[in-house]
Design a protein around this motif. Structure first.
Motif, PDB file in Angstrom:
ATOM      1  N   MET A 131       0.795  -1.323   0.136  1.00  0.00           N
ATOM      2  CA  MET A 131       0.203  -0.032  -0.169  1.00  0.00           C
ATOM      3  C   MET A 131       1.270   1.423  -0.161  1.00  0.00           C
ATOM      4  N   ILE A 132       0.596   2.245  -0.428  1.00  0.00           N
ATOM      5  CA  ILE A 132       0.926   3.396  -0.266  1.00  0.00           C
ATOM      6  C   ILE A 132       0.156   4.696   0.042  1.00  0.00           C
ATOM      7  N   ARG A 133       0.788   5.747   0.611  1.00  0.00           N
ATOM      8  CA  ARG A 133      -0.096   6.643   1.059  1.00  0.00           C
ATOM      9  C   ARG A 133       0.245   7.744  -0.080  1.00  0.00           C
ATOM     10  N   ALA A 134      -0.830   8.319  -0.436  1.00  0.00           N
ATOM     11  CA  ALA A 134      -0.326   9.729  -1.303  1.00  0.00           C
ATOM     12  C   ALA A 134      -0.856  11.463  -0.539  1.00  0.00           C
ATOM     13  N   TYR A 135      -0.777  12.151  -0.104  1.00  0.00           N
ATOM     14  CA  TYR A 135      -0.758  13.480   0.773  1.00  0.00           C
ATOM     15  C   TYR A 135      -0.724  14.150  -0.045  1.00  0.00           C
ATOM     16  N   VAL A 136      -1.858  14.884   0.118  1.00  0.00           N
ATOM     17  CA  VAL A 136      -1.893  16.181  -1.350  1.00  0.00           C
ATOM     18  C   VAL A 136      -3.041  17.230  -1.013  1.00  0.00           C
ATOM     19  N   ASP A 137      -3.152  18.425  -1.766  1.00  0.00           N
ATOM     20  CA  ASP A 137      -3.071  19.317  -2.055  1.00  0.00           C
ATOM     21  C   ASP A 137      -3.093  20.496  -2.896  1.00  0.00           C
ATOM     22  N   GLY A 138      -4.115  21.459  -2.465  1.00  0.00           N
ATOM     23  CA  GLY A 138      -3.590  22.335  -4.063  1.00  0.00           C
ATOM     24  C   GLY A 138      -3.722  23.001  -3.318  1.00  0.00           C
ATOM     25  N   SER A 139      -3.893  24.510  -3.983  1.00  0.00           N
ATOM     26  CA  SER A 139      -3.511  25.834  -3.297  1.00  0.00           C
ATOM     27  C   SER A 139      -3.986  27.269  -4.398  1.00  0.00           C
ATOM     28  N   PHE A 140      -4.921  28.270  -4.089  1.00  0.00           N
ATOM     29  CA  PHE A 140      -5.016  29.137  -5.252  1.00  0.00           C
ATOM     30  C   PHE A 140      -4.749  30.635  -4.559  1.00  0.00           C
ATOM     31  N   LYS A 141      -4.008  31.470  -4.705  1.00  0.00           N
ATOM     32  CA  LYS A 141      -3.660  32.478  -4.387  1.00  0.00           C
ATOM     33  C   LYS A 141      -3.047  33.875  -5.189  1.00  0.00           C
ATOM     34  N   GLN A 142      -3.392  34.467  -5.046  1.00  0.00           N
ATOM     35  CA  GLN A 142      -2.920  36.077  -6.097  1.00  0.00           C
ATOM     36  C   GLN A 142      -2.604  35.380  -8.304  1.00  0.00           C
ATOM     37  N   ASN A 143      -4.094  34.492  -8.034  1.00  0.00           N
ATOM     38  CA  ASN A 143      -4.228  34.527  -9.058  1.00  0.00           C
ATOM     39  C   ASN A 143      -3.068  33.713 -10.022  1.00  0.00           C
ATOM     40  N   LYS A 144      -2.130  32.440  -8.894  1.00  0.00           N
ATOM     41  CA  LYS A 144      -1.634  31.388  -9.082  1.00  0.00           C
ATOM     42  C   LYS A 144      -2.297  30.097  -8.504  1.00  0.00           C
ATOM     43  N   CYS A 145      -1.964  29.107  -9.358  1.00  0.00           N
ATOM     44  CA  CYS A 145      -2.970  27.432  -8.930  1.00  0.00           C
ATOM     45  C   CYS A 145      -1.936  26.635  -8.930  1.00  0.00           C
ATOM     46  N   PHE A 146      -1.798  25.748  -7.500  1.00  0.00           N
ATOM     47  CA  PHE A 146      -0.799  25.129  -7.437  1.00  0.00           C
ATOM     48  C   PHE A 146      -0.786  24.075  -6.998  1.00  0.00           C
ATOM     49  N   TRP A 147      -0.379  22.773  -7.377  1.00  0.00           N
ATOM     50  CA  TRP A 147      -0.278  21.673  -7.126  1.00  0.00           C
ATOM     51  C   TRP A 147       0.524  20.639  -6.359  1.00  0.00           C
ATOM     52  N   ALA A 148      -0.162  19.880  -5.583  1.00  0.00           N
ATOM     53  CA  ALA A 148       1.464  19.141  -4.803  1.00  0.00           C
ATOM     54  C   ALA A 148       0.884  17.899  -4.461  1.00  0.00           C
ATOM     55  N   TYR A 149       2.341  16.783  -4.459  1.00  0.00           N
ATOM     56  CA  TYR A 149       1.469  15.765  -4.097  1.00  0.00           C
ATOM     57  C   TYR A 149       2.831  15.161  -2.826  1.00  0.00           C
ATOM     58  N   ILE A 206       1.936  18.870   6.024  1.00  0.00           N
ATOM     59  CA  ILE A 206       2.345  19.452   6.576  1.00  0.00           C
ATOM     60  C   ILE A 206       3.562  20.185   5.152  1.00  0.00           C
ATOM     61  N   ILE A 207       4.250  18.863   4.808  1.00  0.00           N
ATOM     62  CA  ILE A 207       4.916  18.762   3.458  1.00  0.00           C
ATOM     63  C   ILE A 207       4.853  19.508   2.409  1.00  0.00           C
ATOM     64  N   VAL A 208       3.387  18.683   2.179  1.00  0.00           N
ATOM     65  CA  VAL A 208       2.975  19.519   0.796  1.00  0.00           C
ATOM     66  C   VAL A 208       3.209  20.676   0.685  1.00  0.00           C
ATOM     67  N   ASP A 209       1.876  21.257   2.491  1.00  0.00           N
ATOM     68  CA  ASP A 209       1.856  22.425   2.347  1.00  0.00           C
ATOM     69  C   ASP A 209       3.005  23.475   2.224  1.00  0.00           C
ATOM     70  N   LYS A 210       4.084  23.164   2.882  1.00  0.00           N
ATOM     71  CA  LYS A 210       6.038  23.682   2.155  1.00  0.00           C
ATOM     72  C   LYS A 210       6.057  23.917   0.864  1.00  0.00           C
ATOM     73  N   MET A 211       5.119  22.511   0.668  1.00  0.00           N
ATOM     74  CA  MET A 211       5.965  22.433  -1.014  1.00  0.00           C
ATOM     75  C   MET A 211       5.118  23.699  -1.706  1.00  0.00           C
ATOM     76  N   LEU A 212       4.208  23.901  -1.158  1.00  0.00           N
ATOM     77  CA  LEU A 212       3.116  24.870  -2.091  1.00  0.00           C
ATOM     78  C   LEU A 212       3.631  26.112  -1.974  1.00  0.00           C
ATOM     79  N   SER A 213       3.528  26.233  -0.634  1.00  0.00           N
ATOM     80  CA  SER A 213       4.453  27.795   0.181  1.00  0.00           C
ATOM     81  C   SER A 213       5.428  28.405  -0.513  1.00  0.00           C
ATOM     82  N   SER A 214       6.748  27.153  -0.431  1.00  0.00           N
ATOM     83  CA  SER A 214       7.748  27.734  -1.341  1.00  0.00           C
ATOM     84  C   SER A 214       7.513  28.161  -2.997  1.00  0.00           C
ATOM     85  N   MET A 215       6.680  27.542  -4.031  1.00  0.00           N
ATOM     86  CA  MET A 215       5.525  27.523  -4.942  1.00  0.00           C
ATOM     87  C   MET A 215       5.607  28.934  -5.045  1.00  0.00           C
ATOM     88  N   PHE A 216       4.438  29.071  -3.862  1.00  0.00           N
ATOM     89  CA  PHE A 216       4.345  30.665  -3.907  1.00  0.00           C
ATOM     90  C   PHE A 216       5.198  31.886  -4.098  1.00  0.00           C
TER      91      PHE A 216
END
Length: 142
Positions: A1-19, A125-135
């Motif tokens: 089995m594998i675990r997928a932690y997923v999230d997406g975010s949109f702000k300042q007219n930018k849309c990002f995804w992370a897993y 938390i890790i995917v949130d940090k990945m998204l924050s870094s992209m922004f």
């Protein structure tokens, strides 16, 4: 089995995804990706949806796992797939169609696990940090 932690975010007219993909047996990181959606259909939902699509596609590429636990914070990710919510938009239709096809064609089992956003689940938390870094990087390019 594998675990997928997923999230997406949109702000300042930018849309990002992370897993983040982690092997359930030894908790090792199998893969992690983050990216931008250039022309989102539904700004605040696209990142969430595409994080799952890209994570499941990667699991299929790996050819090792048949069960995926998906840790998510946006309820639509589960409810569109299970039929609890109506498919009433282009993004929900696209999402359900792609995921259903991946599951059927590859004999996958999806288990959805709802988590609170920003509430201490390490993978999220890790995917949130990945998204924050992209922004932050996107804002530096302005």
């Amino acid at each position: 089995m594998i675990r997928a932690y997923v999230d997406g975010s949109f702000k300042q007219n930018k849309c990002f995804w992370a897993y983040l993909l982690k092997d359930a047996e030894d908790d090792s990181v199998v893969d992690k990706q983050v990216g931008e959606i250039k022309n989102p259909i539904s700004a605040n939902i696209d990142g969430e949806v595409y994080s799952v699509i890209f994570a499941v596609q990667k699991v299929v590429e790996l050819k090792k796992y048949k069960t995926i636990e998906i840790y998510y914070d946006y309820l639509g990710l589960e409810n569109w797939i299970t039929g609890k919510w109506k498919i009433n938009s282009l993004i929900s239709c696209t999402y359900k169609s792609i995921i259903d096809k991946l599951v059927k064609n590859n004999g996958l089992e999806l288990k959805f696990i709802k988590v609170k956003a920003h509430d201490g689940v390490m993978g999220n938390i890790i995917v949130d940090k990945m998204l924050s870094s992209m922004f932050k990087n996107a804002n530096k390019k302005k």
